[in-house]
Scaffold this motif. Structure first.
Motif, PDB file in Angstrom:
ATOM      1  N   UNK A   1       0.823  -1.206   0.000  1.00  0.00           N
ATOM      2  CA  UNK A   1       0.000   0.000   0.000  1.00  0.00           C
ATOM      3  C   UNK A   1       0.859   1.259   0.000  1.00  0.00           C
ATOM      4  N   UNK A   2       2.194   1.097  -0.027  1.00  0.00           N
ATOM      5  CA  UNK A   2       3.052   2.284   0.036  1.00  0.00           C
ATOM      6  C   UNK A   2       2.790   3.175  -1.177  1.00  0.00           C
ATOM      7  N   UNK A   3       2.352   4.389  -0.914  1.00  0.00           N
ATOM      8  CA  UNK A   3       2.051   5.314  -1.991  1.00  0.00           C
ATOM      9  C   UNK A   3       0.587   5.371  -2.366  1.00  0.00           C
ATOM     10  N   UNK A   4      -0.211   4.470  -1.805  1.00  0.00           N
ATOM     11  CA  UNK A   4      -1.662   4.575  -1.990  1.00  0.00           C
ATOM     12  C   UNK A   4      -2.163   5.548  -0.934  1.00  0.00           C
ATOM     13  N   UNK A   5      -2.856   6.618  -1.354  1.00  0.00           N
ATOM     14  CA  UNK A   5      -3.355   7.598  -0.389  1.00  0.00           C
ATOM     15  C   UNK A   5      -4.329   6.873   0.536  1.00  0.00           C
ATOM     16  N   UNK A   6      -4.020   6.879   1.807  1.00  0.00           N
ATOM     17  CA  UNK A   6      -4.791   6.067   2.744  1.00  0.00           C
ATOM     18  C   UNK A   6      -6.205   6.598   2.925  1.00  0.00           C
ATOM     19  N   UNK A   7      -7.168   5.683   2.866  1.00  0.00           N
ATOM     20  CA  UNK A   7      -8.546   5.996   3.220  1.00  0.00           C
ATOM     21  C   UNK A   7      -8.779   5.341   4.592  1.00  0.00           C
ATOM     22  N   UNK A   8      -8.834   4.009   4.627  1.00  0.00           N
ATOM     23  CA  UNK A   8      -8.956   3.303   5.903  1.00  0.00           C
ATOM     24  C   UNK A   8      -7.922   2.174   5.865  1.00  0.00           C
ATOM     25  N   UNK A   9      -6.799   2.412   6.505  1.00  0.00           N
ATOM     26  CA  UNK A   9      -5.617   1.556   6.338  1.00  0.00           C
ATOM     27  C   UNK A   9      -5.863   0.072   6.592  1.00  0.00           C
ATOM     28  N   UNK A  10      -6.753  -0.257   7.522  1.00  0.00           N
ATOM     29  CA  UNK A  10      -6.958  -1.677   7.829  1.00  0.00           C
ATOM     30  C   UNK A  10      -7.839  -2.345   6.781  1.00  0.00           C
ATOM     31  N   UNK A  11      -8.445  -1.555   5.900  1.00  0.00           N
ATOM     32  CA  UNK A  11      -9.348  -2.101   4.874  1.00  0.00           C
ATOM     33  C   UNK A  11      -8.842  -1.851   3.459  1.00  0.00           C
ATOM     34  N   UNK A  12      -7.894  -0.930   3.319  1.00  0.00           N
ATOM     35  CA  UNK A  12      -7.414  -0.519   1.988  1.00  0.00           C
ATOM     36  C   UNK A  12      -6.634  -1.632   1.280  1.00  0.00           C
ATOM     37  N   UNK A  13      -6.928  -1.812   0.009  1.00  0.00           N
ATOM     38  CA  UNK A  13      -6.186  -2.764  -0.828  1.00  0.00           C
ATOM     39  C   UNK A  13      -5.889  -2.112  -2.172  1.00  0.00           C
ATOM     40  N   UNK A  14      -4.767  -2.484  -2.764  1.00  0.00           N
ATOM     41  CA  UNK A  14      -4.513  -2.133  -4.158  1.00  0.00           C
ATOM     42  C   UNK A  14      -4.935  -3.343  -4.991  1.00  0.00           C
ATOM     43  N   UNK A  15      -5.535  -3.096  -6.144  1.00  0.00           N
ATOM     44  CA  UNK A  15      -5.933  -4.200  -7.006  1.00  0.00           C
ATOM     45  C   UNK A  15      -6.028  -3.731  -8.439  1.00  0.00           C
ATOM     46  N   UNK A  16      -6.623  -4.548  -9.303  1.00  0.00           N
ATOM     47  CA  UNK A  16      -6.653  -4.108 -10.698  1.00  0.00           C
ATOM     48  C   UNK A  16      -7.911  -4.514 -11.458  1.00  0.00           C
ATOM     49  N   UNK A  17      -8.104  -3.823 -12.568  1.00  0.00           N
ATOM     50  CA  UNK A  17      -9.180  -4.102 -13.523  1.00  0.00           C
ATOM     51  C   UNK A  17      -8.554  -4.628 -14.813  1.00  0.00           C
ATOM     52  N   UNK A  18      -9.244  -5.565 -15.436  1.00  0.00           N
ATOM     53  CA  UNK A  18      -8.868  -5.992 -16.783  1.00  0.00           C
ATOM     54  C   UNK A  18     -10.134  -6.557 -17.407  1.00  0.00           C
ATOM     55  N   UNK A  19     -10.015  -7.047 -18.645  1.00  0.00           N
ATOM     56  CA  UNK A  19     -11.231  -7.559 -19.288  1.00  0.00           C
ATOM     57  C   UNK A  19     -11.290  -9.084 -19.272  1.00  0.00           C
ATOM     58  N   UNK A  20     -10.302  -9.710 -18.644  1.00  0.00           N
ATOM     59  CA  UNK A  20     -10.392 -11.155 -18.451  1.00  0.00           C
ATOM     60  C   UNK A  20      -9.496 -11.542 -17.267  1.00  0.00           C
ATOM     61  N   UNK A  21      -9.735 -12.743 -16.741  1.00  0.00           N
ATOM     62  CA  UNK A  21      -9.053 -13.170 -15.513  1.00  0.00           C
ATOM     63  C   UNK A  21      -7.552 -13.363 -15.732  1.00  0.00           C
ATOM     64  N   UNK A  22      -7.183 -13.856 -16.908  1.00  0.00           N
ATOM     65  CA  UNK A  22      -5.760 -14.101 -17.162  1.00  0.00           C
ATOM     66  C   UNK A  22      -4.969 -12.791 -17.132  1.00  0.00           C
ATOM     67  N   UNK A  23      -5.551 -11.737 -17.721  1.00  0.00           N
ATOM     68  CA  UNK A  23      -4.872 -10.444 -17.702  1.00  0.00           C
ATOM     69  C   UNK A  23      -4.690  -9.951 -16.263  1.00  0.00           C
ATOM     70  N   UNK A  24      -5.712 -10.181 -15.446  1.00  0.00           N
ATOM     71  CA  UNK A  24      -5.609  -9.807 -14.037  1.00  0.00           C
ATOM     72  C   UNK A  24      -4.428 -10.548 -13.404  1.00  0.00           C
ATOM     73  N   UNK A  25      -4.337 -11.853 -13.693  1.00  0.00           N
ATOM     74  CA  UNK A  25      -3.250 -12.659 -13.109  1.00  0.00           C
ATOM     75  C   UNK A  25      -1.880 -12.142 -13.561  1.00  0.00           C
ATOM     76  N   UNK A  26      -1.779 -11.757 -14.847  1.00  0.00           N
ATOM     77  CA  UNK A  26      -0.514 -11.191 -15.348  1.00  0.00           C
ATOM     78  C   UNK A  26      -0.124  -9.956 -14.534  1.00  0.00           C
TER      79      UNK A  26
END
Lengths: 474, 483
Positions: free
Chosen positions: B188-213
């Motif tokens: 989370x380093x560099x993610x502007x904190x909203x609620x630190x115990x709940x905050x996650x970084x993640x991603x969007x893509x158009x298929x699951x394999x791209x997400x895994x990449x």
């Protein structure tokens, strides 16, 4: 008569390479804003990373103050708005601090006293602000420096006790090497709580005096606050619970805020810092690094070496001096003799030239040799003093100097007796004159022996031998 | 040629055989971004000049977008708030650093709900984000712009953050895949904190394999984040094809009470379709069972989330005073200057949450409000872990309906709202890996299922999601607005 009760909260900066939660250097600098990392400025997205050494230093202090150490410790946020606090909260410890329920021994007015420690906790320092007319400047060098806050129970009853405790605490920091504890650099600061009551075991209303920055000021602040509260009570008034600050120019305290304006810091556990398990093995290792402290050493010097409290106190003032002293004893010196030389000539020399004992040319071994020269009557103590001065100034060992100066006394009876006999042989009428009542002939004879030995004969021994010889019959 | 609608495998192949250059991909990405900016408002900043990359990885040369609450050195980062409208970070977030090192090409910073608080995509300081399937509807939030950019085919993937459902809800409304891994998997380093115990970084893509990449690249232990997990040293792409037969999933019975008699046809149809998907999932070899979950706990998700997140947010955002950075306020005293900056810098919604959070943390309220919320959170997580002893995952509709129309009112005390619109926060409470996969359409708008798995089992969740994706017919879809 009112009984004053005093509690102290002492903030002391810990000695570490880096700050408590960032990689910025933890060194004192006169150049503002030269020791900082992104984390210290509270930029969005920064996260704290705990400094292991800061934790270690704070544990060392907690152990040295005989505190109970928790199984794991947590960090909490203390929330308030002020520009010296870039994140808008200070990371401190509230629920599981590094140590609780400890004590520190002090000695005041001929008595030993246990000062109870409520808790000691690790936190980060704030930035420093300088206010000018219509603007203020912020220096973030101090922001994030590890700070150990030690809170005593309200258990002191005079300014002397408070100062004795502060001195004792300061010495623990210095002995443990956990802080330079310099008040002139603001490394050690104090909040003072004072209350007055009419009966023992019952506390009056507490007034807190914030941020007193020297031991002298702590003393003056306590004295003036006791006086202020006494006047209020004697005039039938009520002391209000409030926070005050000490004005060193006017030597009195001023109101900062009343109880109603007390800040709710909304403490809660910092979600960015997981609890830290304090393993027993690590604690044992840290404990083993704690040296014998002032109080223990004073007791030992008095009991084992028969020193006076006064001398023992001088010797333990600095750990290095105490270690030097103990080294001379290990080398076989007589404790009292070592103590005398250290607290007089050597300390005088160190103060005069501002040299720490670690930089002294004279090693403990050399001091032992000097002491032995005196105890074996090789030189007089008066000569020893001269030799010691010269040794310190010229950086030559006492043994070398005694040889160079040729002042080593003829200490052995045999040797001196031979010369004495020689002198008697040369002054055959001496005995008769003595018996005729001319007792001062002894002085003459001693003088002759000294002349023959070029002053190397021990005067006391010589006189003794001359006395013995003169009363002997032919 | 429309390259940006392709998936990562296709783009990689074309780049490697030099059928296209990274420069061309970047140009197309920013052209498309500009083309759709007026209609959908996905971006706060579109980057004009491509930064040259020399790394080689599966992502090298491929453009992507970052949510504008992720710190990018020298690139404006506003968190979609007026108080940070001129804020230029001096350091890089770990997630951005990792993508940079992998050679991925940042093409823009996307709009969010102000300070990532909110789920509508309507509260950013540069205006509302619209749904690429129907511009009269919300895309959802808070990672609104990132979801829109992927749905529009501006980029093949985008980074978001997720505190309650901020990736997985907009993914559902945008017809794309949205993933939030195990808490601590991505720094989370560099993610502007909203609620630190709940905050996650993640991603969007158009298929699951791209997400895994993408997750393969951005996951890992970070010395700058003490809550980051030790590396699991797993390649999530390698395990996508793993056998899922006998894998057990559950759905919560209490979430669907009375839906059959509901007058809300969209709701009814969404749930009907969910059960159809469940049947198809069973055909794949999964075992899917209905379980009961205490309704008091389910109804408590939303208030629990609000109590904890507002409390943490109040403290986390106390750095926004306009003094060391941000827009400076005016006034005669230090406190006036800070108050002015905060009064002008935040919208009403944010102020309301800060007041709420501050109230919750007050000494006299903390035990009752904050600590009780934490206890309920623990009870919900314990119940989930109990279920995870028997099941590999929870399969639920990502939402009880389709993207709301702007201005549409929701009854925040209804069972449907409290459970179906809030259960995604369970994954934040427990740090569980959780993925939203598009599963079909209702009234021409995308709907989705959500799959949440055991803590640390990101590989298993992605593997199961990859299999489920096969039967949805929604893989690699581009929103109508992007065609």
């Amino acid at each position: 008569m009112y009984i004053p009760t005093i509690g102290l909260e002492i903030h002391c900066e810990l000695k570490t390479n880096t700050k408590n939660f960032s990689s910025a250097s933890n060194t004192y600098s006169d150049i503002p804003n030269s020791n900082l990392a992104t984390v210290d400025l509270g930029f969005p997205g920064i996260l704290p990373v705990i400094n292991e050494n800061g934790v270690k230093q704070s544990l060392k202090m907690a152990l040295a103050m005989h505190c109970e150490i928790p199984e794991y410790m947590t960090f909490e946020r203390k929330n308030y708005f002020y520009p010296d606090l870039p994140k808008g909260y200070q990371i401190t410890q509230f629920h599981h601090p590094v140590g609780i329920n400890g004590y520190v021994m002090i000695h005041v007015n001929g008595e030993d006293k246990k000062i109870l420690i409520h808790d000691t906790h690790l936190e980060e320092d704030t930035a420093s602000l300088d206010h000018y007319g219509d603007y203020s400047l912020i220096d973030y060098n101090r922001a994030g420096v590890p700070l150990l806050e030690t809170v005593t129970e309200p258990c002191m009853h005079s300014a002397e006790e408070a100062i004795a405790f502060l001195e004792a605490l300061r010495s623990i920091f210095l002995y443990c090497g956990t802080s330079e504890a310099r008040t002139d650099r603001g490394q050690m600061r104090c909040d003072v709580n004072v209350s007055l009551s009419t009966t023992e075991n019952c506390l009056g209303t507490k007034v807190e005096i914030k941020n007193v920055n020297s031991f002298n000021n702590v003393k003056d602040a306590i004295v003036s606050e006791i006086k202020r509260q006494t006047e209020i009570l004697e005039n039938g008034g009520v002391v209000l619970q409030e926070t005050r600050r000490y004005d060193e120019n006017q030597m009195c305290t001023h109101l900062m805020r009343s109880k109603e304006d007390a800040i709710d810091y909304k403490f809660f556990t910092d979600p960015n810092l997981p609890p830290i398990l304090l393993e027993k093995k690590w604690l044992e290792e840290i404990k083993a690094e704690i040296p014998s402290l002032q109080y223990e050493r004073i007791t030992m010097y008095m009991l084992e070496y028969g020193l006076s409290r006064y001398d023992a106190t001088i010797l333990v003032k600095e750990k290095e001096m105490a270690e030097y002293f103990e080294e001379t004893i290990k080398e076989g010196a007589d404790a009292k003799a070592a103590s005398n030389w250290l607290t007089s000539v050597i300390l005088g020399h160190m103060n005069k030239y501002e040299i720490p004992i670690t930089k002294l040319f004279l090693t403990p071994k050399m001091l032992v040799e000097l002491i032995e020269l005196v105890s074996s009557d090789k030189i007089s103590s008066k000569q020893a003093k001269e030799v010691l001065y010269q040794s310190l100034e010229e950086e030559k060992s006492p043994v070398t100097l005694v040889k160079e100066l040729g002042i080593e006394q003829i200490g052995g009876n045999e040797e001196i007796l031979a010369v004495v006999k020689e002198v008697f042989a040369e002054n055959r009428e001496a005995k008769a004159q003595y018996q005729a009542g001319r007792t001062n002939i002894v002085d003459f004879l001693v003088g002759q022996v000294m002349k023959k030995t070029r002053g190397k004969a021990n005067p006391a021994t010589t006189r003794k031998l001359v006395q013995e010889e003169i009363v002997k019959g032919e | 040629m429309n390259y940006m609608c392709k998936n990562i495998d296709e783009l990689r192949a074309m780049l490697d055989r030099k059928a296209v250059t990274s420069d061309l991909l970047f140009q197309e990405a920013i052209e498309r971004a500009k083309q759709y900016q007026e209609a959908y408002n996905a971006f706060v900043t579109i980057i004009e000049e491509k930064k040259e990359q020399d790394a080689t990885s599966i992502l090298s040369g491929i453009p992507y977008a970052l949510k504008d609450n992720i710190s990018t050195k020298g690139i404006l980062t506003t968190s979609s708030s007026n108080i940070l409208k001129n804020y230029m970070p001096i350091y890089n977030a770990t997630v951005y650093q990792k993508l940079e090192s992998a050679g991925a090409v940042l093409m823009g910073k996307t709009v969010l709900d102000e300070l990532a608080m909110g789920g509508t995509g309507t509260t950013g300081h540069t205006g509302i984000v619209k749904n690429p399937w129907d511009s009269s509807r919300q895309i959802g939030g808070s990672s609104a712009g990132s979801a829109a950019a992927v749905a529009l085919g501006i980029v093949p993937f985008a980074i978001g953050s997720d505190t309650g459902d901020s990736i997985r809800k907009p993914a559902a409304f945008g017809g794309i895949v949205g993933y939030k891994p195990t808490y601590g998997r991505i720094s989370r380093y560099g993610l502007f904190a909203f609620a630190s115990s709940l905050d996650h970084v993640g991603c969007f893509a158009r298929n699951v394999k791209d997400v895994a990449y993408v997750i393969n690249i951005i996951k890992g232990e970070d010395p700058y984040d003490m809550t980051s997990l030790p590396d699991d040293n797993k390649n999530y792409v390698d395990t996508l094809e793993n056998e899922i037969k006998e894998r057990k999933l559950f759905y919560i019975k209490e979430a669907f009470e009375n839906y059959e008699t509901s007058e809300d046809l969209e709701f009814k149809e969404t749930i009907n379709q969910f059960f159809k998907t469940v049947e198809k999932v069973k055909e794949l070899g999964f075992i899917v069972e209905e379980v009961s979950f205490p309704k008091e706990l389910l109804s408590a998700i939303y208030p629990t989330y609000m109590a904890i997140s507002c409390a943490e947010a109040t403290s986390n955002n106390a750095n926004l005073t306009g003094i060391p950075f941000g827009v400076r306020g005016e006034g005669n005293s230090i406190h006036d200057v800070m108050m002015d900056a905060r009064t002008k810098g935040f919208s009403e919604l944010i102020k309301r949450r800060f007041v709420l959070g501050s109230y919750i943390l007050q000494k006299e309220n903390q035990e009752k409000l904050f600590h009780n919320a934490r206890r309920v959170r623990r009870m919900i997580v314990d119940k989930m872990n109990e279920l995870f002893e028997h099941y590999d995952g929870m399969l639920m509709p990502a939402s009880g309906g389709i993207a709301p129309i702007f201005g549409e009112k929701t009854d925040q005390l209804s069972d449907r709202y409290l459970i179906l619109e809030n259960h995604l926060a369970i994954a934040n409470f427990g740090g569980f890996p959780s993925i939203t996969i598009p599963s079909g359409f209702v009234n021409d708008m995308p709907i989705a299922v959500n799959l949440t798995g055991r803590q640390f089992e990101d590989d298993v969740v992605l593997n199961m999601a990859y299999k489920i994706e096969e039967i949805t017919d929604c893989k690699d879809q581009i929103a109508k607005g992007g065609k």
